[in-house]
Design a protein around this motif. Structure first.
Motif: not given
Length: 110
Positions: A32, A45-46, A69, A71, A78
Motif C-alpha cells: 500500500v 501495490c500487488q 490490491c 484503489q 490491500a
C-alpha cells in the motif's frame, strides 16, 4: 521422548506461523505504501507485496498466501487471505485475513 518431540514440533510450528504472519503484514504495508504514490496503479501495490512475500516467505509457506490490491482516488487497499498448513495431521491449519490501507498522495508537497 516421543511426546517431547511432538511438543517441540508444535512449538516450532507456532514460531514459524508467527514469523509468516509478520511477513504478510509487512508485505501488505509495503504494497500500500508503493501503491499510494500519485502515479502508481493498483498493480504497483500487488507487485510490491508479492515481491516482499517472495523475498521473505518462499517455499510452501508462501504458497498459501493470496494478496489482492484495489484503489480509489483517495486510498489504496490491500488484503491477504492466508492459509498456513500445519506440520502435523492432528493440528488444524492456521487461516486468517489481514488488510492494510494507505491514503493516496495528492501531488508534490509545498
Amino acid at each position: 521422548m516421543g511426546v517431547s518431540l511432538v511438543l517441540l514440533v508444535l512449538l516450532v510450528n507456532l514460531v514459524v506461523f508467527s514469523y509468516g504472519r509478520g511477513v504478510v503484514r509487512a508485505a501488505l504495508d509495503e504494497g500500500v505504501r508503493a501503491g499510494a504514490r500519485v502515479s502508481a496503479a493498483a498493480a504497483t501495490c500487488q507487485q510490491r507485496a508479492e515481491a516482499v512475500l517472495a523475498d521473505l516467505l518462499g517455499g510452501s509457506l508462501g504458497d498459501g498466501v493470496t494478496v489482492t490490491c484495489s484503489q480509489t482516488p483517495q486510498q489504496v487497499h490491500a488484503t491477504a487471505d492466508v492459509r498456513f498448513a500445519a506440520w502435523l495431521p492432528t493440528v488444524a491449519d492456521w487461516r486468517f485475513t489481514l488488510a492494510a490501507t494507505a491514503r493516496r498522495s495528492t501531488g508534490p508537497g509545498p
